[in-house]
Design a protein around this motif. Structure first.
Motif, PDB file in Angstrom:
ATOM      1  N   TYR A 346       0.830  -1.208   0.000  1.00 16.04           N
ATOM      2  CA  TYR A 346       0.000   0.000   0.000  1.00 16.04           C
ATOM      3  C   TYR A 346       0.864   1.258   0.000  1.00 16.04           C
ATOM      4  CZ  TYR A 346      -3.640  -3.346   1.431  1.00 16.04           C
ATOM      5  OH  TYR A 346      -4.507  -4.420   1.503  1.00 16.04           O
ATOM      6  N   LEU A 347       1.824   1.309  -0.901  1.00 21.34           N
ATOM      7  CA  LEU A 347       2.756   2.440  -0.935  1.00 21.34           C
ATOM      8  C   LEU A 347       2.044   3.768  -1.163  1.00 21.34           C
ATOM      9  CD1 LEU A 347       5.603   0.893  -3.135  1.00 21.34           C
ATOM     10  CD2 LEU A 347       5.615   1.220  -0.662  1.00 21.34           C
ATOM     11  N   ASN A 348       1.023   3.753  -1.983  1.00 17.06           N
ATOM     12  CA  ASN A 348       0.254   4.962  -2.282  1.00 17.06           C
ATOM     13  C   ASN A 348      -1.192   4.811  -1.837  1.00 17.06           C
ATOM     14  OD1 ASN A 348       2.302   6.539  -3.852  1.00 17.06           O
ATOM     15  ND2 ASN A 348       2.244   4.687  -5.095  1.00 17.06           N
ATOM     16  N   GLY A 349      -1.373   4.141  -0.700  1.00 16.25           N
ATOM     17  CA  GLY A 349      -2.731   3.847  -0.265  1.00 16.25           C
ATOM     18  C   GLY A 349      -3.297   2.684  -1.064  1.00 16.25           C
ATOM     19  N   GLU A 350      -4.602   2.460  -0.952  1.00 12.33           N
ATOM     20  CA  GLU A 350      -5.236   1.375  -1.696  1.00 12.33           C
ATOM     21  C   GLU A 350      -6.704   1.688  -1.927  1.00 12.33           C
ATOM     22  OE1 GLU A 350      -5.236  -0.501  -4.058  1.00 12.33           O
ATOM     23  OE2 GLU A 350      -3.612  -1.718  -3.233  1.00 12.33           O
ATOM     24  N   ARG A 351      -7.253   1.087  -2.998  1.00 13.71           N
ATOM     25  CA  ARG A 351      -8.662   1.296  -3.344  1.00 13.71           C
ATOM     26  C   ARG A 351      -9.501   0.046  -3.104  1.00 13.71           C
ATOM     27  NH1 ARG A 351      -9.429   4.603  -8.900  1.00 13.71           N
ATOM     28  NH2 ARG A 351     -11.333   5.243  -7.828  1.00 13.71           N
ATOM     29  N   SER A 352      -8.938  -1.128  -3.384  1.00  9.39           N
ATOM     30  CA  SER A 352      -9.681  -2.381  -3.227  1.00  9.39           C
ATOM     31  C   SER A 352      -8.740  -3.456  -2.682  1.00  9.39           C
ATOM     32  CB  SER A 352     -10.235  -2.867  -4.574  1.00  9.39           C
ATOM     33  OG  SER A 352     -11.078  -1.938  -5.168  1.00  9.39           O
ATOM     34  N   PRO A 353      -9.248  -4.389  -1.875  1.00  8.30           N
ATOM     35  CA  PRO A 353     -10.637  -4.519  -1.439  1.00  8.30           C
ATOM     36  C   PRO A 353     -10.932  -3.732  -0.159  1.00  8.30           C
ATOM     37  CG  PRO A 353      -9.437  -6.410  -0.674  1.00  8.30           C
ATOM     38  CD  PRO A 353      -8.445  -5.533  -1.408  1.00  8.30           C
ATOM     39  N   LEU A 354     -10.038  -2.827   0.221  1.00  5.88           N
ATOM     40  CA  LEU A 354     -10.324  -1.917   1.319  1.00  5.88           C
ATOM     41  C   LEU A 354      -9.680  -0.580   1.004  1.00  5.88           C
ATOM     42  CD1 LEU A 354      -8.052  -2.780   4.395  1.00  5.88           C
ATOM     43  CD2 LEU A 354      -7.678  -3.685   2.124  1.00  5.88           C
ATOM     44  N   LYS A 355     -10.249   0.475   1.561  1.00  3.97           N
ATOM     45  CA  LYS A 355      -9.755   1.823   1.317  1.00  3.97           C
ATOM     46  C   LYS A 355      -8.664   2.158   2.320  1.00  3.97           C
ATOM     47  CE  LYS A 355     -13.062   2.392  -1.720  1.00  3.97           C
ATOM     48  NZ  LYS A 355     -12.810   2.376  -3.158  1.00  3.97           N
ATOM     49  N   VAL A 356      -7.499   2.533   1.810  1.00  6.21           N
ATOM     50  CA  VAL A 356      -6.374   2.922   2.659  1.00  6.21           C
ATOM     51  C   VAL A 356      -5.798   4.212   2.095  1.00  6.21           C
ATOM     52  CG1 VAL A 356      -4.101   2.288   3.557  1.00  6.21           C
ATOM     53  CG2 VAL A 356      -5.848   0.530   3.238  1.00  6.21           C
ATOM     54  N   ASN A 357      -5.666   5.221   2.922  1.00  5.90           N
ATOM     55  CA  ASN A 357      -5.126   6.500   2.476  1.00  5.90           C
ATOM     56  C   ASN A 357      -3.655   6.630   2.831  1.00  5.90           C
ATOM     57  OD1 ASN A 357      -7.634   7.493   1.497  1.00  5.90           O
ATOM     58  ND2 ASN A 357      -8.253   8.017   3.574  1.00  5.90           N
ATOM     59  N   GLY A 358      -2.928   7.369   2.011  1.00  6.13           N
ATOM     60  CA  GLY A 358      -1.548   7.713   2.339  1.00  6.13           C
ATOM     61  C   GLY A 358      -0.566   6.582   2.129  1.00  6.13           C
ATOM     62  N   SER A 359       0.664   6.819   2.559  1.00  3.72           N
ATOM     63  CA  SER A 359       1.767   5.864   2.381  1.00  3.72           C
ATOM     64  C   SER A 359       1.719   4.815   3.479  1.00  3.72           C
ATOM     65  CB  SER A 359       3.104   6.614   2.425  1.00  3.72           C
ATOM     66  OG  SER A 359       3.141   7.608   1.432  1.00  3.72           O
ATOM     67  N   ASN A 360       1.271   3.615   3.134  1.00  3.78           N
ATOM     68  CA  ASN A 360       1.091   2.568   4.135  1.00  3.78           C
ATOM     69  C   ASN A 360       1.660   1.223   3.700  1.00  3.78           C
ATOM     70  OD1 ASN A 360      -0.430   3.305   6.678  1.00  3.78           O
ATOM     71  ND2 ASN A 360      -1.659   4.374   5.133  1.00  3.78           N
ATOM     72  N   GLY A 361       2.673   1.223   2.828  1.00  2.00           N
ATOM     73  CA  GLY A 361       3.357  -0.020   2.509  1.00  2.00           C
ATOM     74  C   GLY A 361       4.210  -0.457   3.679  1.00  2.00           C
ATOM     75  N   LEU A 362       4.360  -1.752   3.872  1.00  2.00           N
ATOM     76  CA  LEU A 362       5.205  -2.214   4.979  1.00  2.00           C
ATOM     77  C   LEU A 362       5.696  -3.644   4.756  1.00  2.00           C
ATOM     78  CD1 LEU A 362       3.443  -4.262   7.099  1.00  2.00           C
ATOM     79  CD2 LEU A 362       2.221  -2.121   7.419  1.00  2.00           C
ATOM     80  N   PHE A 363       6.834  -3.946   5.362  1.00  2.00           N
ATOM     81  CA  PHE A 363       7.378  -5.304   5.398  1.00  2.00           C
ATOM     82  C   PHE A 363       7.143  -5.891   6.784  1.00  2.00           C
ATOM     83  CE2 PHE A 363       9.984  -3.586   1.907  1.00  2.00           C
ATOM     84  CZ  PHE A 363       9.907  -4.629   0.999  1.00  2.00           C
ATOM     85  N   ALA A 364       6.945  -7.199   6.826  1.00  2.00           N
ATOM     86  CA  ALA A 364       6.785  -7.912   8.099  1.00  2.00           C
ATOM     87  C   ALA A 364       7.480  -9.265   7.988  1.00  2.00           C
ATOM     88  CB  ALA A 364       5.308  -8.098   8.425  1.00  2.00           C
ATOM     89  N   ARG A 365       7.634  -9.918   9.120  1.00  2.00           N
ATOM     90  CA  ARG A 365       8.259 -11.242   9.218  1.00  2.00           C
ATOM     91  C   ARG A 365       9.698 -11.209   8.685  1.00  2.00           C
ATOM     92  NH1 ARG A 365       4.083 -10.982  11.695  1.00  2.00           N
ATOM     93  NH2 ARG A 365       2.276 -12.367  11.407  1.00  2.00           N
ATOM     94  N   ILE A 366      10.413 -10.169   9.043  1.00  2.00           N
ATOM     95  CA  ILE A 366      11.804 -10.026   8.619  1.00  2.00           C
ATOM     96  C   ILE A 366      12.724 -10.512   9.737  1.00  2.00           C
ATOM     97  CG2 ILE A 366      13.589  -8.363   7.950  1.00  2.00           C
ATOM     98  CD1 ILE A 366      11.359  -6.592   6.866  1.00  2.00           C
ATOM     99  N   GLY A 367      13.739 -11.276   9.356  1.00  2.00           N
ATOM    100  CA  GLY A 367      14.699 -11.769  10.333  1.00  2.00           C
ATOM    101  C   GLY A 367      16.110 -11.314  10.014  1.00  2.00           C
ATOM    102  N   SER A 368      17.059 -11.687  10.846  1.00  2.00           N
ATOM    103  CA  SER A 368      18.444 -11.259  10.646  1.00  2.00           C
ATOM    104  C   SER A 368      19.060 -11.841   9.372  1.00  2.00           C
ATOM    105  CB  SER A 368      19.303 -11.663  11.855  1.00  2.00           C
ATOM    106  OG  SER A 368      19.251 -13.074  12.044  1.00  2.00           O
ATOM    107  N   ALA A 369      18.484 -12.927   8.874  1.00  2.00           N
ATOM    108  CA  ALA A 369      19.010 -13.545   7.643  1.00  2.00           C
ATOM    109  C   ALA A 369      18.322 -13.023   6.381  1.00  2.00           C
ATOM    110  CB  ALA A 369      18.845 -15.063   7.723  1.00  2.00           C
ATOM    111  N   THR A 370      17.303 -12.187   6.535  1.00  2.00           N
ATOM    112  CA  THR A 370      16.571 -11.674   5.376  1.00  2.00           C
ATOM    113  C   THR A 370      17.451 -10.732   4.564  1.00  2.00           C
ATOM    114  OG1 THR A 370      14.496 -11.775   6.636  1.00  2.00           O
ATOM    115  CG2 THR A 370      14.491 -10.483   4.611  1.00  2.00           C
ATOM    116  N   ASP A 371      17.515 -10.956   3.255  1.00  2.00           N
ATOM    117  CA  ASP A 371      18.326 -10.069   2.416  1.00  2.00           C
ATOM    118  C   ASP A 371      17.427  -9.316   1.434  1.00  2.00           C
ATOM    119  OD1 ASP A 371      17.737 -11.760   0.248  1.00  2.00           O
ATOM    120  OD2 ASP A 371      19.620 -12.864   0.438  1.00  2.00           O
ATOM    121  N   SER A 372      18.026  -8.449   0.639  1.00  2.00           N
ATOM    122  CA  SER A 372      17.268  -7.572  -0.249  1.00  2.00           C
ATOM    123  C   SER A 372      16.529  -8.353  -1.326  1.00  2.00           C
ATOM    124  CB  SER A 372      18.195  -6.536  -0.886  1.00  2.00           C
ATOM    125  OG  SER A 372      19.232  -7.168  -1.613  1.00  2.00           O
TER     126      SER A 372
END
Length: 497
Positions: A346-372
């Motif tokens: 949701y880097l630029n918000g979202e329209r479907s299937p839910l409305k999200v405004n603004g910059s809301n992109g995110l990463f989760a479940r990242i560990g010390s071994a996670t690379d680019s």
């Protein structure tokens, strides 16, 4: 070649205007495009109708010069283009304002005025969609408040890009049902202009566009326009459709239950339906003939998220085919099942299937071994999860996800070496990349013309025109992994948003 007749099509998109000349069998015999200028000022996003017409003239004159086709051999014009615009014209048809684009969000105050007047629930019911600030009716009120001189002079309200072109060609202000669907002006249940808005807000009905099916000959090319384009006057002009309607036909979704996906800078899934969706976070649009519907789930961040990561996180200065090939070779070598990281796109918000405004992109479940590279793989997965989230909402049943379901795939993402297979695995379906010589909206516009000119009785007659380049079947070894990861994705989305 002189004994043949040809169909001239235009697609006024958000970044370019395309001209494609089709023969009687819908084979493209000439195509070209020119970039259209986008403007931004004080957060407003707009284009200029004068720019559109100038590019239309240039493309048409170049086509006549470069091709072997004579103007006398062109017997119809059809068009498609971006939807949900807002433009005022004077009594001579000259623009009084810029074109307020579908993405322009200047009319927040007017949106709130309508919400206070009617309530959000009532507006949702009136429009059969989630009423939002982007709808054209809000922008029309903004022009009334902020451009009073132009508003006082205007005699025509234009609601779609191809509607302006048709006005220039015929002098008639007509829109189609699909384009009108997300403007706020259409009562989609009655398939007529919203009488409550017209009455309560004192709109002049004569200024608003007339509604006609996309498969309608709305007039003929007038003398003045013919002279500018170097075409013959009297050519039949077909109404055409907003890009979602044209794309649905051009992607081969011809009957109730067919589904297609567009994967490009943005992405969406759409399907013909015999009913309006109860989920107002999806889009319910009229079909091109006004007799059924198109249900769509549209996401704002697809290829855009991919390119963002390549530029900002991997520091690629310029993106081209060689870069994408190198990147995708590296991604193909990853062990997908070892990658637990999740991306919500949701880097630029979202329209479907839910409305999200603004910059809301995110990463989760990242560990010390996670690379680019694992994070980049998560970006592509996240876009696919977002599309699956939409598809689940569109169909209302998890039973959709089985290997028997076929989805046609179009757009630049369909040319990726890895994304179509990833999408097939996550959607749990067979994904068919179509062999389209032209973009789906242009083909759809040409199909509309075939119907309008009585060349075909049903779009089903054209099903054989859709040939598959490659099919991607869901790979059974990834089913459990991606199902678990999708459930994790949904849990994150629901807990955060």
């Amino acid at each position: 070649m002189s004994d043949k007749n040809y169909l001239l099509s235009y697609d006024i998109g958000s970044t370019a205007i395309k001209l494609i000349l089709f023969d009687q069998e819908l084979n493209p015999v000439y195509q070209a495009q020119k970039a259209v200028k986008n403007y931004e000022a004080a957060g407003f996003q707009y284009q200029k109708a004068e720019d559109w017409w100038q590019l239309i003239k240039e493309l048409t004159l170049e086509m006549l010069k470069e091709s072997e086709i004579k103007a006398a051999a062109i017997n119809a014009i059809t068009s498609t283009g971006q939807m949900e615009d807002c433009l005022l014209l004077d009594d001579q048809g000259e623009p009084l304002t810029e074109v307020l684009l579908y993405s322009d969000s200047r009319a927040k105050k007017e949106f709130q005025f309508l919400v206070d007047k009617y309530s959000q629930a009532k507006l949702n019911q009136m429009t059969a969609n989630q009423f939002d600030p982007l709808m054209s009716v809000n922008k029309y009120l903004w022009l009334q408040e902020n451009r009073p001189e132009a508003f006082a002079k205007h005699q025509y309200l234009i609601l779609g890009a191809k509607d302006y072109l048709n006005f220039k060609l015929t002098g008639k202000n007509i829109t189609d049902y699909t384009n009108a669907s997300t403007t706020g002006f259409l009562d989609i249940k009655e398939m007529e202009l919203n009488q409550s808005f017209i009455s309560d807000l004192n709109f002049d009905k004569e200024i608003l566009p007339k509604l006609k099916a996309a498969e309608t000959v709305i007039g003929s090319l007038k003398e003045s326009a013919a002279a500018e384009l170097n075409l013959k006057a009297g050519i039949k002009v077909v109404n055409g459709s907003g890009d979602v309607g044209a794309s649905t036909l051009g992607a081969g979704a011809l009957k109730i239950g067919d589904i297609y996906s567009y994967l490009g800078t943005t992405a969406w899934l759409a399907m013909p339906s015999d009913s309006i969706s109860e989920n107002k976070n999806l889009f319910s649009l009229s079909s091109t003939d006004g007799e059924n519907y198109i249900i769509a789930g549209a996401i704002l961040n697809a290829g855009q998220a991919y390119d963002w990561f390549l530029k900002k996180m991997l520091d690629y200065k310029e993106l081209n085919n060689q870069v994408y090939a190198e990147v995708e070779n590296k991604l193909a070598a990853l062990d997908t099942k070892e990658n637990q990281s999740i991306f919500i796109p949701y880097l630029n918000g979202e329209r479907s299937p839910l409305k999200v405004n603004g910059s809301n992109g995110l990463f989760a479940r990242i560990g010390s071994a996670t690379d680019s590279w694992q994070l980049l793989a998560a970006v592509l997965e996240g876009v696919a999860f977002s599309l699956k989230h939409n598809l689940l909402e569109m169909t209302g049943s998890s039973n959709l996800f089985n290997s028997e379901r076929q989805i046609n795939l179009i757009g630049g993402g369909s040319k990726s070496k890895i994304w179509p297979q990833l999408l097939a695995n996550i959607l749990q379906c067979e994904l068919n990349v179509l062999d389209l010589e032209v973009a789906a909206p242009s083909l759809g516009a040409a199909m509309l013309a075939q119907k309008a000119l009585n060349k075909i009785a049903s779009y089903q007659e054209l099903r054989a025109n859709f040939k598959v380049v490659k099919s991607y079947r869901a790979q059974a070894e990834y089913e459990a992994h991606y199902q678990a990861k999708f459930e994790d994705y949904l849990q994150l989305v629901e807990s955060i948003f």
